[in-house]
Motif scaffolding. Structure first.
Motif, PDB file in Angstrom:
ATOM      1  N   PRO A 113       0.784  -1.241   0.000  1.00 20.11           N
ATOM      2  CA  PRO A 113       0.000   0.000   0.000  1.00 20.11           C
ATOM      3  C   PRO A 113       0.812   1.285   0.000  1.00 20.11           C
ATOM      4  O   PRO A 113       0.250   2.367  -0.156  1.00 20.11           O
ATOM      5  N   GLU A 114       2.118   1.196   0.154  1.00 15.38           N
ATOM      6  CA  GLU A 114       2.913   2.421   0.288  1.00 15.38           C
ATOM      7  C   GLU A 114       2.858   3.302  -0.956  1.00 15.38           C
ATOM      8  O   GLU A 114       2.887   4.532  -0.855  1.00 15.38           O
ATOM      9  N   PHE A 115       2.779   2.688  -2.132  1.00 14.73           N
ATOM     10  CA  PHE A 115       2.787   3.477  -3.365  1.00 14.73           C
ATOM     11  C   PHE A 115       1.512   4.310  -3.496  1.00 14.73           C
ATOM     12  O   PHE A 115       1.554   5.480  -3.868  1.00 14.73           O
ATOM     13  N   LYS A 116       0.390   3.702  -3.170  1.00  8.54           N
ATOM     14  CA  LYS A 116      -0.874   4.450  -3.211  1.00  8.54           C
ATOM     15  C   LYS A 116      -0.898   5.516  -2.126  1.00  8.54           C
ATOM     16  O   LYS A 116      -1.410   6.629  -2.334  1.00  8.54           O
ATOM     17  N   ALA A 117      -0.324   5.198  -0.962  1.00  9.35           N
ATOM     18  CA  ALA A 117      -0.275   6.183   0.124  1.00  9.35           C
ATOM     19  C   ALA A 117       0.525   7.407  -0.294  1.00  9.35           C
ATOM     20  O   ALA A 117       0.134   8.553  -0.020  1.00  9.35           O
ATOM     21  N   LEU A 118       1.633   7.200  -0.977  1.00 12.52           N
ATOM     22  CA  LEU A 118       2.433   8.327  -1.452  1.00 12.52           C
ATOM     23  C   LEU A 118       1.704   9.105  -2.541  1.00 12.52           C
ATOM     24  O   LEU A 118       1.705  10.341  -2.538  1.00 12.52           O
ATOM     25  N   ALA A 119       1.077   8.380  -3.466  1.00 16.51           N
ATOM     26  CA  ALA A 119       0.354   9.042  -4.555  1.00 16.51           C
ATOM     27  C   ALA A 119      -0.806   9.884  -4.016  1.00 16.51           C
ATOM     28  O   ALA A 119      -1.000  11.039  -4.421  1.00 16.51           O
ATOM     29  N   ASP A 120      -1.572   9.312  -3.084  1.00 14.87           N
ATOM     30  CA  ASP A 120      -2.721  10.031  -2.517  1.00 14.87           C
ATOM     31  C   ASP A 120      -2.274  11.209  -1.664  1.00 14.87           C
ATOM     32  O   ASP A 120      -2.886  12.288  -1.697  1.00 14.87           O
ATOM     33  N   GLY A 121      -1.218  11.014  -0.870  1.00 14.68           N
ATOM     34  CA  GLY A 121      -0.728  12.096  -0.014  1.00 14.68           C
ATOM     35  C   GLY A 121      -0.203  13.261  -0.822  1.00 14.68           C
ATOM     36  O   GLY A 121      -0.424  14.428  -0.481  1.00 14.68           O
ATOM     37  N   PHE A 122       0.477  12.975  -1.904  1.00 16.47           N
ATOM     38  CA  PHE A 122       0.999  14.035  -2.761  1.00 16.47           C
ATOM     39  C   PHE A 122      -0.150  14.777  -3.453  1.00 16.47           C
ATOM     40  O   PHE A 122      -0.123  15.998  -3.583  1.00 16.47           O
ATOM     41  N   LYS A 123      -1.154  14.034  -3.883  1.00 14.02           N
ATOM     42  CA  LYS A 123      -2.304  14.645  -4.546  1.00 14.02           C
ATOM     43  C   LYS A 123      -3.007  15.628  -3.619  1.00 14.02           C
ATOM     44  O   LYS A 123      -3.500  16.684  -4.054  1.00 14.02           O
ATOM     45  N   LYS A 168       9.934  16.059  -9.563  1.00 15.95           N
ATOM     46  CA  LYS A 168      10.891  16.461  -8.526  1.00 15.95           C
ATOM     47  C   LYS A 168      10.173  16.878  -7.244  1.00 15.95           C
ATOM     48  O   LYS A 168      10.636  16.584  -6.133  1.00 15.95           O
ATOM     49  N   ALA A 169       9.042  17.546  -7.392  1.00 19.16           N
ATOM     50  CA  ALA A 169       8.262  17.907  -6.207  1.00 19.16           C
ATOM     51  C   ALA A 169       7.758  16.651  -5.499  1.00 19.16           C
ATOM     52  O   ALA A 169       7.695  16.593  -4.263  1.00 19.16           O
ATOM     53  N   PHE A 170       7.401  15.628  -6.278  1.00 18.35           N
ATOM     54  CA  PHE A 170       6.956  14.361  -5.687  1.00 18.35           C
ATOM     55  C   PHE A 170       8.078  13.723  -4.882  1.00 18.35           C
ATOM     56  O   PHE A 170       7.855  13.217  -3.773  1.00 18.35           O
ATOM     57  N   LEU A 171       9.292  13.750  -5.390  1.00 11.46           N
ATOM     58  CA  LEU A 171      10.422  13.198  -4.644  1.00 11.46           C
ATOM     59  C   LEU A 171      10.646  13.960  -3.344  1.00 11.46           C
ATOM     60  O   LEU A 171      10.914  13.353  -2.294  1.00 11.46           O
ATOM     61  N   GLY A 172      10.518  15.289  -3.404  1.00 10.02           N
ATOM     62  CA  GLY A 172      10.675  16.078  -2.192  1.00 10.02           C
ATOM     63  C   GLY A 172       9.628  15.738  -1.153  1.00 10.02           C
ATOM     64  O   GLY A 172       9.919  15.658   0.049  1.00 10.02           O
ATOM     65  N   TYR A 173       8.394  15.507  -1.621  1.00  8.25           N
ATOM     66  CA  TYR A 173       7.322  15.118  -0.700  1.00  8.25           C
ATOM     67  C   TYR A 173       7.608  13.745  -0.098  1.00  8.25           C
ATOM     68  O   TYR A 173       7.475  13.542   1.120  1.00  8.25           O
ATOM     69  N   ALA A 174       8.007  12.785  -0.937  1.00  7.57           N
ATOM     70  CA  ALA A 174       8.180  11.406  -0.482  1.00  7.57           C
ATOM     71  C   ALA A 174       9.242  11.273   0.601  1.00  7.57           C
ATOM     72  O   ALA A 174       9.163  10.387   1.462  1.00  7.57           O
ATOM     73  N   ALA A 175      10.248  12.149   0.576  1.00  3.80           N
ATOM     74  CA  ALA A 175      11.319  12.086   1.568  1.00  3.80           C
ATOM     75  C   ALA A 175      11.050  12.981   2.779  1.00  3.80           C
ATOM     76  O   ALA A 175      11.852  13.007   3.716  1.00  3.80           O
ATOM     77  N   GLY A 176       9.937  13.691   2.772  1.00  2.00           N
ATOM     78  CA  GLY A 176       9.653  14.655   3.819  1.00  2.00           C
ATOM     79  C   GLY A 176       8.791  14.133   4.949  1.00  2.00           C
ATOM     80  O   GLY A 176       8.356  12.972   4.961  1.00  2.00           O
ATOM     81  N   PRO A 177       8.485  14.994   5.927  1.00  2.00           N
ATOM     82  CA  PRO A 177       7.778  14.577   7.145  1.00  2.00           C
ATOM     83  C   PRO A 177       6.326  14.186   6.927  1.00  2.00           C
ATOM     84  O   PRO A 177       5.817  13.292   7.614  1.00  2.00           O
ATOM     85  N   ASP A 178       5.630  14.837   6.004  1.00  2.00           N
ATOM     86  CA  ASP A 178       4.226  14.477   5.772  1.00  2.00           C
ATOM     87  C   ASP A 178       4.115  13.066   5.231  1.00  2.00           C
ATOM     88  O   ASP A 178       3.280  12.273   5.681  1.00  2.00           O
ATOM     89  N   ALA A 179       4.946  12.738   4.256  1.00  2.00           N
ATOM     90  CA  ALA A 179       4.952  11.378   3.726  1.00  2.00           C
ATOM     91  C   ALA A 179       5.415  10.387   4.791  1.00  2.00           C
ATOM     92  O   ALA A 179       4.917   9.264   4.865  1.00  2.00           O
ATOM     93  N   GLY A 180       6.356  10.822   5.631  1.00  8.55           N
ATOM     94  CA  GLY A 180       6.838   9.947   6.699  1.00  8.55           C
ATOM     95  C   GLY A 180       5.731   9.522   7.633  1.00  8.55           C
ATOM     96  O   GLY A 180       5.611   8.351   7.997  1.00  8.55           O
ATOM     97  N   ARG A 181       4.892  10.469   8.021  1.00  8.26           N
ATOM     98  CA  ARG A 181       3.771  10.139   8.910  1.00  8.26           C
ATOM     99  C   ARG A 181       2.739   9.279   8.191  1.00  8.26           C
ATOM    100  O   ARG A 181       2.148   8.369   8.787  1.00  8.26           O
ATOM    101  N   ALA A 182       2.521   9.548   6.894  1.00 11.22           N
ATOM    102  CA  ALA A 182       1.575   8.746   6.133  1.00 11.22           C
ATOM    103  C   ALA A 182       2.049   7.303   6.010  1.00 11.22           C
ATOM    104  O   ALA A 182       1.260   6.361   6.157  1.00 11.22           O
ATOM    105  N   LEU A 183       3.335   7.127   5.763  1.00 15.02           N
ATOM    106  CA  LEU A 183       3.879   5.775   5.664  1.00 15.02           C
ATOM    107  C   LEU A 183       3.829   5.058   7.011  1.00 15.02           C
ATOM    108  O   LEU A 183       3.465   3.877   7.095  1.00 15.02           O
ATOM    109  N   ALA A 184       4.191   5.763   8.067  1.00  9.88           N
ATOM    110  CA  ALA A 184       4.133   5.159   9.406  1.00  9.88           C
ATOM    111  C   ALA A 184       2.715   4.753   9.749  1.00  9.88           C
ATOM    112  O   ALA A 184       2.497   3.766  10.465  1.00  9.88           O
ATOM    113  N   GLY A 185       1.738   5.484   9.213  1.00 10.53           N
ATOM    114  CA  GLY A 185       0.338   5.178   9.475  1.00 10.53           C
ATOM    115  C   GLY A 185      -0.134   3.868   8.877  1.00 10.53           C
ATOM    116  O   GLY A 185      -1.204   3.368   9.238  1.00 10.53           O
ATOM    117  N   ILE A 186       0.652   3.305   7.948  1.00  8.65           N
ATOM    118  CA  ILE A 186       0.321   1.980   7.411  1.00  8.65           C
ATOM    119  C   ILE A 186       1.409   0.965   7.777  1.00  8.65           C
ATOM    120  O   ILE A 186       1.498  -0.109   7.180  1.00  8.65           O
TER     121      ILE A 186
END
Length: 433
Positions: free
Chosen positions: A47-57, A330-348
């Motif tokens: 599920p991590e890929f969808k979590a990143l895609a949805d969080g970035f959206k 590039k903005a997606f990569l910045g999001y994926a390595a950042g704190p918002d994505a970190g919390r989203a990933l930890a949430g799953i």
């Protein structure tokens, strides 16, 4: 490991700042609708890929991240390399570990994304993706290998569970006592399960043995780790390598269905175990996480920092991406390595690139995750060394050592003979080429 990453810049600003790195004279509207593709594997169970895609959206509403599925395991890199060569690869793709990073980067298959990392602050694993001062990928995950254990099987066998002070001798002793105690209690479970991955032996040996160096071609540091594994197989404390391979045993079933009391595995298994408990593919039982067994007592105990291993999982950009999409990627990569994505990933249940206090709190707030202090310590506190030091020789050496791994644990070749042969082959087939 607990320093927080500075907040990621706003969506519009992020897109605007990276435009300069896209090249060309054509203006790019940062608010125009755009779709980028992301390559991943086993989408239905990962599920991590969808979590990143949805969080970035959610923070970049004009950008859609479309997922493209690839095979799991070693076939992923084979397929991705083929697609990159054919010009059919996705805009953004994952590097599962560091083994093939040199191949991708030196082959011109990664875009320079240095401008996408400028707002990330200190992300420890980022250095692994830098060449000559430029970044060619960003980490979005940083798993580490830990010891999962079934507290109920320990109790049944009347063996004390891990306390954070174990060396490998303590682990081997516990596995044998668990085997005897479980057998005496009428259980068919083994004390431990060591999966067929070469990582289960070689990753720990490389990370923990003083002065061990994969790239030296001297593999003597592996000997005590293989001798221990062979001893546990002979004692019946863990299934043999041959049994695991012939019967296609999975580590998920061995631990999740309570067939083994201990499992050394990466922290990605937390998410898998939680999901399988919900689906019924794993039993419901009390479990915990402990630090991996250590080389010696100097790195044991809750006042010390255990040493383990784990490559980051990174995201890179296909250099053939269109100019109109490069800024969004590039903005997606910045999001994926950042704190918002970190919390989203930890949430799953996924471990992000930066394990902060907030990440640990989020993951341990999930239903079914153990709440004891040792589990939290094992998850958040350790020195992580790479399994695959970045080099042009890494892939060749690891492929060779995978053959050595099978030869030793299947008892087709003795430890000394197999390691001597590996060293000769490393010199002649890899290091001198």
């Amino acid at each position: 490991m607990k320093r927080a990453i500075p907040a990621v810049i706003s969506a519009a600003t992020a897109l605007t700042l990276v435009l300069a790195g896209c090249g060309g004279d054509e203006p790019v509207d940062p608010n125009a609708p755009v779709t980028i593709t992301l390559g991943g594997w086993s989408l239905s169970s990962t599920p991590e890929f969808k979590a990143l895609a949805d969080g970035f959206k959610a923070t970049h509403p004009n950008v859609t991240v479309e997922l493209k599925e690839y095979a799991a395991g070693n076939d992923y890199d084979t397929q991705m390399i083929t697609d990159l060569a054919a010009g059919t690869a996705p805009d953004v793709y994952v590097m599962k570990n560091l083994k093939n990073f040199y191949t991708y980067q030196s082959g011109g298959q990664l875009l320079d994304v240095s401008d996408a990392t400028s707002g990330l602050g200190s992300v420890p694993a980022l250095a692994s993706y830098q060449v000559d001062g430029k970044a060619y990928a960003v980490p979005y995950r940083q798993d580490s290998w830990v010891l999962f254990y079934n507290t109920e099987l320990f109790a049944k066998a009347k063996v004390m569970p891990p306390d954070g002070s174990w060396t490998w001798d303590d682990y081997a002793d516990a596995a044998k006592r668990l085997h005897a105690g479980l057998k005496g209690a009428g259980s068919n479970a083994t004390g431990a399960y060591q999966h067929i991955f070469q990582s289960t032996v070689q990753g720990f040996a490389l990370a923990q043995t003083p002065d061990a160096d994969l790239l030296s071609g001297d593999f003597g540091y592996l000997k005590p780790y293989y001798e221990r594994s062979l001893d546990l197989q002979a004692a019946g404390a863990q299934p043999t390598f041959g049994t695991a391979k012939t019967n296609k045993l999975t580590y998920q079933a061995q631990f999740g269905k309570q067939q083994s009391a201990m499992l050394l595995m990466g922290t990605w298994y937390v998410a898998t175990l939680l999901n399988q408990r919900k689906s019924g593919d794993a039993d419901t039982f009390q479990w915990g996480i402990a630090p991996a067994p250590q080389f010696d007592k100097s790195t044991t105990g809750v006042s010390a920092t255990p040493v383990t291993f784990g490559d980051p999982t990174g995201l890179g950009i296909n250099p053939k991406i269109s100019k109109s999409k490069a800024a969004a990627a590039k903005a997606f990569l910045g999001y994926a390595a950042g704190p918002d994505a970190g919390r989203a990933l930890a949430g799953i249940g996924i471990t992000p690139a930066q394990v902060t206090d907030a990440v640990t709190a989020t993951l341990f707030g999930l239903d079914g995750v153990p709440q004891d202090d040792l589990s939290k310590f094992a998850y958040s506190t350790h020195t992580i060394k790479p399994e695959n030091p970045v080099s042009k020789h890494t892939a060749g050496l690891q492929n060779l050592l995978n053959e050595t791994h099978s030869a030793i644990l299947s008892d087709s070749e003795g430890v000394d003979a197999a390691l001597s042969e590996a060293q000769t082959r490393a010199k002649n087939e890899v290091l001198n080429q």
